[in-house]
Motif scaffolding. Structure first.
Motif, mmCIF file in Angstrom:
data_model
loop_
_atom_site.group_PDB
_atom_site.id
_atom_site.type_symbol
_atom_site.label_atom_id
_atom_site.label_comp_id
_atom_site.label_asym_id
_atom_site.label_seq_id
_atom_site.Cartn_x
_atom_site.Cartn_y
_atom_site.Cartn_z
ATOM 1 N N VAL A 66 0.830 -1.209 0.000
ATOM 2 C CA VAL A 66 0.000 0.000 0.000
ATOM 3 C C VAL A 66 0.867 1.263 0.000
ATOM 4 C CG1 VAL A 66 -1.898 -1.198 1.143
ATOM 5 C CG2 VAL A 66 -0.235 0.050 2.538
ATOM 6 N N PHE A 67 2.035 1.196 0.635
ATOM 7 C CA PHE A 67 2.921 2.367 0.657
ATOM 8 C C PHE A 67 3.480 2.657 -0.732
ATOM 9 C CE2 PHE A 67 7.128 4.288 2.210
ATOM 10 C CZ PHE A 67 6.578 5.559 2.273
ATOM 11 N N LEU A 68 3.833 1.604 -1.484
ATOM 12 C CA LEU A 68 4.309 1.816 -2.849
ATOM 13 C C LEU A 68 3.212 2.428 -3.720
ATOM 14 C CD1 LEU A 68 6.361 -1.468 -3.439
ATOM 15 C CD2 LEU A 68 7.267 0.871 -3.316
ATOM 16 N N GLY A 69 1.970 1.960 -3.551
ATOM 17 C CA GLY A 69 0.861 2.560 -4.296
ATOM 18 C C GLY A 69 0.667 4.015 -3.938
ATOM 19 N N TRP A 70 0.801 4.329 -2.650
ATOM 20 C CA TRP A 70 0.670 5.726 -2.208
ATOM 21 C C TRP A 70 1.782 6.586 -2.805
ATOM 22 C CZ3 TRP A 70 3.482 9.313 0.572
ATOM 23 C CH2 TRP A 70 2.783 10.397 1.081
ATOM 24 N N LEU A 71 3.014 6.076 -2.827
ATOM 25 C CA LEU A 71 4.139 6.832 -3.383
ATOM 26 C C LEU A 71 3.961 7.083 -4.880
ATOM 27 C CD1 LEU A 71 7.159 5.121 -1.566
ATOM 28 C CD2 LEU A 71 6.370 7.467 -1.239
ATOM 29 N N ARG A 72 3.309 6.147 -5.581
ATOM 30 C CA ARG A 72 3.074 6.336 -7.014
ATOM 31 C C ARG A 72 2.001 7.370 -7.287
ATOM 32 N NH1 ARG A 72 3.570 0.553 -7.018
ATOM 33 N NH2 ARG A 72 1.288 0.395 -6.969
ATOM 34 N N GLY A 73 1.329 7.849 -6.258
ATOM 35 C CA GLY A 73 0.298 8.862 -6.435
ATOM 36 C C GLY A 73 -1.075 8.305 -6.710
ATOM 37 N N GLU A 74 -1.274 7.002 -6.489
ATOM 38 C CA GLU A 74 -2.571 6.379 -6.743
ATOM 39 C C GLU A 74 -3.453 6.487 -5.494
ATOM 40 O OE1 GLU A 74 -1.650 2.388 -7.789
ATOM 41 O OE2 GLU A 74 -0.286 2.955 -9.421
ATOM 42 N N ARG A 75 -4.691 6.869 -5.700
ATOM 43 C CA ARG A 75 -5.631 6.985 -4.577
ATOM 44 C C ARG A 75 -6.174 5.612 -4.190
ATOM 45 N NH1 ARG A 75 -7.101 12.219 -3.523
ATOM 46 N NH2 ARG A 75 -6.747 13.760 -5.176
ATOM 47 N N GLY A 76 -6.589 5.494 -2.952
ATOM 48 C CA GLY A 76 -7.282 4.292 -2.505
ATOM 49 C C GLY A 76 -6.408 3.242 -1.871
ATOM 50 N N HIS A 77 -5.084 3.406 -1.920
ATOM 51 C CA HIS A 77 -4.218 2.404 -1.297
ATOM 52 C C HIS A 77 -4.200 2.563 0.226
ATOM 53 C CE1 HIS A 77 -2.448 0.519 -4.871
ATOM 54 N NE2 HIS A 77 -2.579 1.701 -5.438
ATOM 55 N N CYS A 78 -3.971 3.778 0.683
ATOM 56 C CA CYS A 78 -3.959 4.054 2.122
ATOM 57 C C CYS A 78 -4.004 5.568 2.307
ATOM 58 C CB CYS A 78 -2.718 3.470 2.802
ATOM 59 S SG CYS A 78 -1.158 4.218 2.270
ATOM 60 N N GLY A 79 -4.189 5.988 3.522
ATOM 61 C CA GLY A 79 -4.149 7.402 3.874
ATOM 62 C C GLY A 79 -3.107 7.615 4.955
ATOM 63 N N MET A 80 -2.509 8.775 4.938
ATOM 64 C CA MET A 80 -1.480 9.098 5.917
ATOM 65 C C MET A 80 -2.043 9.993 7.016
ATOM 66 S SD MET A 80 1.179 7.487 5.027
ATOM 67 C CE MET A 80 1.772 6.590 3.591
ATOM 68 N N VAL A 81 -1.426 9.912 8.157
ATOM 69 C CA VAL A 81 -1.783 10.754 9.291
ATOM 70 C C VAL A 81 -0.802 11.926 9.330
ATOM 71 C CG1 VAL A 81 -2.083 10.832 11.791
ATOM 72 C CG2 VAL A 81 -2.611 8.750 10.532
ATOM 73 N N ALA A 82 -1.295 13.126 9.488
ATOM 74 C CA ALA A 82 -0.412 14.279 9.634
ATOM 75 C C ALA A 82 0.397 14.134 10.916
ATOM 76 C CB ALA A 82 -1.221 15.580 9.662
ATOM 77 N N ILE A 83 1.680 14.369 10.828
ATOM 78 C CA ILE A 83 2.571 14.195 11.978
ATOM 79 C C ILE A 83 2.579 15.491 12.792
ATOM 80 C CG2 ILE A 83 4.934 13.716 12.691
ATOM 81 C CD1 ILE A 83 5.232 12.192 10.008
ATOM 82 N N PRO A 84 2.020 15.480 14.004
ATOM 83 C CA PRO A 84 1.989 16.709 14.797
ATOM 84 C C PRO A 84 3.331 16.999 15.442
ATOM 85 C CG PRO A 84 1.033 14.923 16.046
ATOM 86 C CD PRO A 84 1.393 14.346 14.706
ATOM 87 N N THR A 85 3.530 18.242 15.779
ATOM 88 C CA THR A 85 4.718 18.609 16.538
ATOM 89 C C THR A 85 4.530 18.201 17.993
ATOM 90 O OG1 THR A 85 3.854 20.802 17.086
ATOM 91 C CG2 THR A 85 5.072 20.588 15.013
ATOM 92 N N MET A 86 5.623 18.237 18.746
ATOM 93 C CA MET A 86 5.540 17.905 20.168
ATOM 94 C C MET A 86 4.599 18.874 20.887
ATOM 95 S SD MET A 86 6.716 15.853 22.553
ATOM 96 C CE MET A 86 8.339 15.235 22.068
ATOM 97 N N GLU A 87 4.627 20.153 20.484
ATOM 98 C CA GLU A 87 3.771 21.161 21.122
ATOM 99 C C GLU A 87 2.299 20.891 20.825
ATOM 100 O OE1 GLU A 87 6.433 21.803 19.285
ATOM 101 O OE2 GLU A 87 7.788 22.354 20.941
ATOM 102 N N GLU A 88 1.990 20.490 19.579
ATOM 103 C CA GLU A 88 0.605 20.202 19.230
ATOM 104 C C GLU A 88 0.080 18.983 19.989
ATOM 105 O OE1 GLU A 88 0.549 21.876 14.613
ATOM 106 O OE2 GLU A 88 1.080 19.784 15.041
ATOM 107 N N GLU A 89 0.909 17.974 20.132
ATOM 108 C CA GLU A 89 0.497 16.803 20.916
ATOM 109 C C GLU A 89 0.289 17.165 22.375
ATOM 110 O OE1 GLU A 89 1.492 12.477 19.810
ATOM 111 O OE2 GLU A 89 3.394 13.554 19.693
ATOM 112 N N ASP A 90 1.206 17.965 22.912
ATOM 113 C CA ASP A 90 1.111 18.325 24.323
ATOM 114 C C ASP A 90 -0.116 19.177 24.603
ATOM 115 O OD1 ASP A 90 2.463 18.330 27.004
ATOM 116 O OD2 ASP A 90 2.461 20.496 26.656
ATOM 117 N N ALA A 91 -0.514 20.017 23.632
ATOM 118 C CA ALA A 91 -1.674 20.891 23.841
ATOM 119 C C ALA A 91 -2.969 20.102 23.984
ATOM 120 C CB ALA A 91 -1.787 21.892 22.684
ATOM 121 N N ARG A 92 -3.004 18.878 23.481
ATOM 122 C CA ARG A 92 -4.223 18.057 23.592
ATOM 123 C C ARG A 92 -4.311 17.298 24.908
ATOM 124 N NH1 ARG A 92 -3.322 16.898 17.791
ATOM 125 N NH2 ARG A 92 -2.128 15.027 18.342
#
Length: 408
Positions: A151-177
């Motif tokens: 699924v990661f190779l499909g995502w790297l090729r720019g094809e939709r539907g293989h998987c979705g990524m999670v935005a990586i928060p900063t330490m400050e953003e995680e701590d604020a929650r």
């Protein structure tokens, strides 16, 4: 494969519109960077508590290496460097290293650690990975690593539907929650303690006593069971321990709320702090709800109103096949904290904002003999309310008829 801690959140990219650069939000459902398999070292990590199984696609090397490591980031970095050297020896210089792992108990620290050392890192949202629907399918770390690589190779090729990524928060953003989430856990613990005490009293035929009151410990000696006797000694000791625990939980909740209010007072009037202040001006929304909504969803750069509703899991889940067509209810694939908070806020909104357009819309569709069920329509109201609040904090558009608190 571990469970996701967060659903897909967007990043941004640049497109051109009439020759002028325009910021466009990307939902991370596919990669926008060109993928060159000849010069890209692709790595996936299947993470568990005791070990990491690392799989790679090394340009110039026919085999697909697989290596089990101790949970050690430094060892992972050394392995990546070793694979890079193998590719160079095979005549394929590496210009890009792309690594991915599945969101789970380890969170995002590894991604941030690797990014700081020049490794392109991504976190896969596990619910976005399609798995076999066989009743008894084989499942091992090796098979999971192979699936993640696919699924990661499909995502790297720019094809939709293989998987979705999670935005990586900063330490400050995680701590604020953390304050909002800790308070939610403490509130649930408070309810459990109170319910446990009420159950203990109900077994003795005592009803109507409120063990959560602050003077309840003083009144235990006056209680009488249905048989006319005082409380047994062990029950009294148990209740006193529960009441002491309840007092501690209350103190901790109060401390969180006080600290947050003080920090908000000192915080600059920019970014998420400005959003919290703006939301708390809406009559019916307090600091706690405003802070939770901003930290969990409204401060994210979501693409549009559909993405906002989808993040909260307030979208439908249709089931259509041939002549069959039915609705299975809420998808519930998003942030459960946001969804629970919004349902509660929607009921409260009807009390404090009776003249707003949203409240009138709800009453029009639920009143009368042919009106829809209120519990069904409250979900639709919660979805509309979330989108209205998102527009309020992003564009400043106040929902029609909504009353704001006067400026202090």
């Amino acid at each position: 494969m571990g469970r996701a801690t967060e659903i897909v959140a967007p990043s941004s990219s640049i497109r051109t519109d009439g020759g002028c650069p325009v910021l466009q939000v990307n939902d991370l459902s596919r990669s926008l960077a060109a993928f060159d398999p000849i010069s890209t070292l692709v790595v996936v990590v299947e993470m568990s508590k005791m070990s990491w199984l690392v799989s790679g696609v090394v340009p110039g090397v026919e085999r697909q290496p697989l290596k089990k490591l101790e949970p050690d980031a430094t060892a992972l970095l050394r392995l990546i460097e070793r694979w890079r050297i193998e590719a160079v020896r095979a005549g394929q210089p590496i210009r890009r290293v792309a690594l991915a792992y599945e969101a789970g108990r380890d969170g995002f620290w590894l991604a941030r650690w690797l990014i700081a050392r020049g490794i392109e890192s991504h976190v896969i949202h596990s619910a976005s990975v399609a798995v076999s629907r066989e009743r008894k399918r084989a499942k091992t770390d090796r098979l999971d690593a192979v699936m993640l690589m696919r699924v990661f190779l499909g995502w790297l090729r720019g094809e939709r539907g293989h998987c979705g990524m999670v935005a990586i928060p900063t330490m400050e953003e995680e701590d604020a929650r953390r304050p909002s989430r800790e308070r939610e856990s403490l509130v649930n613990e408070r309810s459990r303690i109170v319910n446990r005490m009420k159950s203990a009293l109900a077994r003795l035929g005592i009803r109507g006593f409120k063990p959560h009151l602050r003077r309840a410990p003083e009144r235990l000696a006056c209680l009488r069971t249905a048989e006319g006797t005082g409380l047994p000694a062990n029950i009294i000791e148990e209740l006193r321990r529960d009441m002491a625990r309840l007092a501690l939980v209350r103190e901790q909740i109060s401390s969180i709320e006080k600290t947050r209010a003080e920090r908000l007072e000192r915080a600059p009037d920019t970014g998420p702090h400005a959003m919290v202040r703006l939301l708390s001006k809406v009559i019916g929304i307090g600091i706690e709800t405003a802070d939770m909504l901003v930290r969990e969803i409204l401060s994210r750069k979501l693409r549009d109103r559909r993405a906002v509703a989808r993040y909260a899991g307030l979208t439908g889940s249709p089931d259509e096949s041939g002549l069959k067509s039915r609705e299975k209810g809420l998808a519930k694939a998003g942030n459960a904290r946001v969804r629970r908070g919004l349902i509660q806020l929607a009921w409260r909104f009807l009390m404090f904002q009776k003249d707003s357009a949203l409240a009138r819309w709800y009453r029009t569709r639920t009143e009368g003999p042919s009106g829809a069920r209120k519990t069904t329509m409250i979900v639709a109201l919660a979805r509309k309310l979330l989108i209205a609040l998102w527009r309020l904090v992003t564009t400043g558009e106040v929902p029609e008829g909504v009353e704001l608190r006067p400026a202090a």
